[in-house]
Design a protein around this motif. Structure first.
Motif, mmCIF file in Angstrom:
data_model
loop_
_atom_site.group_PDB
_atom_site.id
_atom_site.type_symbol
_atom_site.label_atom_id
_atom_site.label_comp_id
_atom_site.label_asym_id
_atom_site.label_seq_id
_atom_site.Cartn_x
_atom_site.Cartn_y
_atom_site.Cartn_z
ATOM 1 N N ALA A 187 -11.619 -38.212 30.965
ATOM 2 C CA ALA A 187 -10.789 -38.087 30.511
ATOM 3 C C ALA A 187 -9.914 -39.678 30.241
ATOM 4 O O ALA A 187 -8.510 -38.670 30.292
ATOM 5 C CB ALA A 187 -10.294 -37.153 31.697
ATOM 6 N N GLN A 188 -9.981 -40.609 30.305
ATOM 7 C CA GLN A 188 -9.112 -41.831 30.074
ATOM 8 C C GLN A 188 -9.454 -43.126 28.922
ATOM 9 O O GLN A 188 -11.001 -42.714 29.575
ATOM 10 C CB GLN A 188 -8.727 -42.083 31.411
ATOM 11 N N ASP A 189 -9.419 -43.309 28.441
ATOM 12 C CA ASP A 189 -9.629 -45.275 27.589
ATOM 13 C C ASP A 189 -9.671 -45.835 29.552
ATOM 14 O O ASP A 189 -8.783 -46.060 29.560
ATOM 15 C CB ASP A 189 -8.491 -46.024 26.703
ATOM 16 N N LEU A 190 -11.216 -46.587 29.521
ATOM 17 C CA LEU A 190 -11.484 -47.183 29.925
ATOM 18 C C LEU A 190 -10.969 -48.748 29.986
ATOM 19 O O LEU A 190 -11.502 -49.982 30.683
ATOM 20 C CB LEU A 190 -12.137 -46.599 30.820
ATOM 21 N N ARG A 225 -8.917 -31.533 28.290
ATOM 22 C CA ARG A 225 -8.659 -31.247 26.236
ATOM 23 C C ARG A 225 -7.884 -31.612 25.962
ATOM 24 O O ARG A 225 -7.934 -32.230 24.546
ATOM 25 C CB ARG A 225 -9.239 -30.137 26.578
ATOM 26 N N ARG A 226 -6.663 -31.362 26.140
ATOM 27 C CA ARG A 226 -5.249 -31.815 25.610
ATOM 28 C C ARG A 226 -4.902 -32.550 25.214
ATOM 29 O O ARG A 226 -4.401 -33.155 24.455
ATOM 30 C CB ARG A 226 -4.254 -30.328 26.369
ATOM 31 N N ALA A 227 -5.240 -33.484 27.086
ATOM 32 C CA ALA A 227 -4.319 -34.789 26.289
ATOM 33 C C ALA A 227 -5.389 -36.068 26.034
ATOM 34 O O ALA A 227 -4.641 -36.785 25.304
ATOM 35 C CB ALA A 227 -4.654 -35.786 27.929
ATOM 36 N N ASN A 228 -6.826 -35.144 25.298
ATOM 37 C CA ASN A 228 -7.662 -36.529 24.275
ATOM 38 C C ASN A 228 -7.840 -35.653 22.708
ATOM 39 O O ASN A 228 -8.586 -36.126 22.103
ATOM 40 C CB ASN A 228 -7.928 -36.638 25.269
ATOM 41 N N ALA A 229 -6.756 -34.804 22.738
ATOM 42 C CA ALA A 229 -7.079 -33.831 21.526
ATOM 43 C C ALA A 229 -6.782 -35.105 20.248
ATOM 44 O O ALA A 229 -6.005 -35.762 20.444
ATOM 45 C CB ALA A 229 -6.281 -32.997 21.524
ATOM 46 N N ARG A 230 -7.540 -34.536 19.036
ATOM 47 C CA ARG A 230 -7.890 -35.706 18.064
ATOM 48 C C ARG A 230 -7.744 -34.171 16.963
ATOM 49 O O ARG A 230 -7.782 -33.279 16.600
ATOM 50 C CB ARG A 230 -8.968 -36.053 17.747
ATOM 51 N N PRO A 231 -6.876 -35.573 15.655
ATOM 52 C CA PRO A 231 -7.284 -34.669 14.372
ATOM 53 C C PRO A 231 -8.649 -34.387 14.278
ATOM 54 O O PRO A 231 -9.707 -34.516 14.630
ATOM 55 C CB PRO A 231 -6.915 -35.679 13.460
ATOM 56 N N ARG A 232 -8.820 -33.177 13.197
ATOM 57 C CA ARG A 232 -10.442 -32.462 13.525
ATOM 58 C C ARG A 232 -10.773 -33.673 11.965
ATOM 59 O O ARG A 232 -10.118 -33.259 11.001
ATOM 60 C CB ARG A 232 -10.190 -31.359 12.763
ATOM 61 N N CYS A 236 -11.969 -43.305 25.457
ATOM 62 C CA CYS A 236 -12.072 -42.458 25.796
ATOM 63 C C CYS A 236 -13.168 -41.484 25.087
ATOM 64 O O CYS A 236 -13.366 -41.192 23.317
ATOM 65 C CB CYS A 236 -10.799 -41.805 25.541
ATOM 66 N N PRO A 237 -14.508 -40.995 25.097
ATOM 67 C CA PRO A 237 -15.423 -39.962 24.800
ATOM 68 C C PRO A 237 -14.264 -38.671 24.028
ATOM 69 O O PRO A 237 -13.270 -38.854 24.544
ATOM 70 C CB PRO A 237 -16.181 -39.361 25.958
ATOM 71 N N ALA A 238 -14.680 -38.030 22.556
ATOM 72 C CA ALA A 238 -13.779 -37.273 22.410
ATOM 73 C C ALA A 238 -14.529 -35.861 23.476
ATOM 74 O O ALA A 238 -15.315 -36.113 23.432
ATOM 75 C CB ALA A 238 -15.202 -36.618 20.952
ATOM 76 N N PRO A 239 -12.919 -34.921 23.104
ATOM 77 C CA PRO A 239 -13.163 -33.982 24.324
ATOM 78 C C PRO A 239 -14.268 -32.580 23.482
ATOM 79 O O PRO A 239 -14.844 -32.643 24.155
ATOM 80 C CB PRO A 239 -12.346 -33.032 24.046
ATOM 81 N N ALA A 240 -15.355 -32.854 22.634
ATOM 82 C CA ALA A 240 -16.442 -32.021 22.158
ATOM 83 C C ALA A 240 -17.763 -32.588 22.723
ATOM 84 O O ALA A 240 -18.357 -31.841 22.865
ATOM 85 C CB ALA A 240 -16.732 -32.045 20.164
ATOM 86 N N THR A 241 -17.851 -34.043 22.330
ATOM 87 C CA THR A 241 -18.864 -34.745 23.287
ATOM 88 C C THR A 241 -18.612 -34.580 25.300
ATOM 89 O O THR A 241 -19.340 -34.077 25.901
ATOM 90 C CB THR A 241 -18.630 -36.644 23.220
ATOM 91 N N VAL A 248 -11.539 -26.968 38.825
ATOM 92 C CA VAL A 248 -11.790 -28.114 37.917
ATOM 93 C C VAL A 248 -11.519 -27.390 36.566
ATOM 94 O O VAL A 248 -12.030 -28.856 35.337
ATOM 95 C CB VAL A 248 -13.573 -28.540 37.795
ATOM 96 N N GLN A 249 -11.283 -26.010 36.398
ATOM 97 C CA GLN A 249 -11.115 -25.570 35.205
ATOM 98 C C GLN A 249 -10.247 -26.180 34.485
ATOM 99 O O GLN A 249 -10.166 -26.143 33.419
ATOM 100 C CB GLN A 249 -11.625 -24.172 35.125
ATOM 101 N N GLN A 250 -9.304 -26.411 35.232
ATOM 102 C CA GLN A 250 -7.803 -26.642 34.909
ATOM 103 C C GLN A 250 -8.086 -28.128 34.694
ATOM 104 O O GLN A 250 -7.226 -28.819 33.716
ATOM 105 C CB GLN A 250 -6.434 -26.298 36.162
ATOM 106 N N ALA A 251 -8.747 -28.883 35.607
ATOM 107 C CA ALA A 251 -8.602 -30.066 34.739
ATOM 108 C C ALA A 251 -9.179 -30.877 33.849
ATOM 109 O O ALA A 251 -8.941 -31.020 32.619
ATOM 110 C CB ALA A 251 -9.635 -31.031 35.566
ATOM 111 N N ARG A 252 -10.204 -29.666 33.851
ATOM 112 C CA ARG A 252 -11.188 -29.856 31.990
ATOM 113 C C ARG A 252 -10.683 -29.675 31.169
ATOM 114 O O ARG A 252 -10.241 -29.851 30.103
ATOM 115 C CB ARG A 252 -12.184 -29.321 31.781
ATOM 116 N N GLN A 253 -9.295 -28.288 30.785
ATOM 117 C CA GLN A 253 -7.956 -28.019 30.357
ATOM 118 C C GLN A 253 -7.558 -29.219 29.694
ATOM 119 O O GLN A 253 -6.997 -28.804 28.031
ATOM 120 C CB GLN A 253 -7.448 -26.727 30.521
ATOM 121 N N LYS A 254 -6.774 -29.487 31.144
ATOM 122 C CA LYS A 254 -6.166 -30.733 31.010
ATOM 123 C C LYS A 254 -6.200 -31.739 29.738
ATOM 124 O O LYS A 254 -6.105 -32.428 29.338
ATOM 125 C CB LYS A 254 -5.351 -31.428 31.936
#
Length: 347
Positions: free
Chosen positions: A72-75, A139-146, A100-105, A131-137
């Motif tokens: 969920a972060q750029d390393l 996804r939102r933190a790393n959202a990218r334009p379609r 950071c990998p794409a949220p879809a990946t 875990v569900q909440q972390a995954r949701q956050k």
């Protein structure tokens, strides 16, 4: 690594485990199986690098949470355990970069991991609230334009330019039939086109109505017991029949490689052959090879349907989209000034 390499199913004998594994193999699309195996290799290597342990069934919640946090972060500029693991995965060819990998990946790998748990009738750690909440956050933190799967949709005008490059050789006749079928039958995926057999083309209504019926044994959204029959009319139908007549193909693969001597070969085209053919035709039409991908034919069908004012529901009956939200994106991409609703009063 294959699905057979997974640890044993809970409370199953070896014979039952083997039978269930074979059932999953036969009942799951080949593309999904390949994705599962790639994801299994990745998550297994990640856990070994991060924890020094193989995968567990069921997996611990802390492992699932760490997996999300690590992805969920750029390393790039973050030295530490997560970066060390990422570098190890890069070294063995399972990860491309520290970015950071794409949220879809991430979503796909988690979905695969959850599927492995379902195979064993085990609860997945990814269903826990934390875990569900972390995954949701994440996804939102790393959202990218379609990003569209094809740079451009292959709409009618582009398709006509491609068809104009197809001569009367067997190769030209084949390419014309493939492109027209892929577009006019609802924007078929390249694997669906390559997987067609001559027996899948129903010609009973062709003489009387100029209509073919295409049977798709398996698609991304349907199973073999739900094989849809799709109509193909007009020029597209005539192009497919012309290919069948000039080659004499009556059974086996519908579309086949053509030799340098312009002779159809008795084997099936590769699943990715449509990409090669499309690039060749784009180049002959004076367009860049990367102007569009095979998905551009699918996008082009829906985009053209929107431009022509076809109802979304009617277009979806051919494209076989299950999600109206997904199909609607192509309609939304149409330039608003070209929307047929702007011409309700005429000139």
């Amino acid at each position: 690594m294959t699905l057979l390499a997974l640890p044993g199913y809970a409370q199953l004998s070896e014979a039952d485990e083997a039978a269930l594994t074979e059932l999953y193999r036969r009942g799951t699309p080949a593309n999904t199986l390949r994705a599962w195996e790639r994801d299994l290799a990745y998550v297994a290597a990640w856990k070994m690098a991060a924890f020094g342990q193989p995968l567990a069934w069921p997996e611990a919640e802390k492992v699932a949470l760490r997996f999300i946090l690590d992805h969920a972060q750029d390393l790039t500029d973050r030295p530490g355990p997560a970066q060390d693991v990422a570098l190890e995965l890069i070294a063995i060819g399972l990860r491309n970069a520290l970015a950071c990998p794409a949220p879809a990946t991430l979503d796909r790998r988690i979905a695969s991991w959850k599927a492995f748990h379902r195979m064993r009738n085990l609860a997945s750690p990814f269903t826990s609230p934390l875990v569900q909440q972390a995954r949701q956050k994440a996804r939102r933190a790393n959202a990218r334009p379609r990003v569209p799967k094809s740079p451009k949709p292959v709409t009618r005008d582009i398709l006509e330019a491609l068809l104009s490059t197809c001569d009367d050789s067997n190769r030209g006749i084949r390419d014309r039939a493939m492109l027209m079928l892929a577009f006019a039958s609802g924007g078929r995926r390249r694997s669906e086109v390559a997987g067609l057999n001559a027996e899948d083309i129903g010609r009973d209504d062709f003489k009387a109505r100029g209509l073919l019926w295409i049977r798709l044994l398996e698609t991304k959204t349907t199973r073999k017991d739900q094989a849809p029959r799709l109509p193909l009319k007009g020029r597209a139908a005539r192009a497919v029949v012309h290919w069948l007549e000039v080659t004499g193909i009556s059974q086996g693969p519908l579309f086949r490689p053509v030799s340098k001597g312009d002779r159809p070969l008795p084997r099936r085209l590769a699943p990715d052959a449509l990409r090669t053919i499309l690039r060749h035709r784009l180049r002959l039409a004076g367009l860049p090879e990367d102007f569009a991908t095979p998905h551009g034919l699918r996008a082009g069908f829906l985009t053209q349907a929107a431009l022509d004012g076809a109802p979304l529901a009617a277009a979806m009956k051919l494209s076989l989209h299950r999600s109206a939200v997904q199909a609607q994106k192509y309609y939304a991409d149409v330039e608003i000034s070209e929307n047929p609703a702007t011409d309700l009063l005429g000139d």
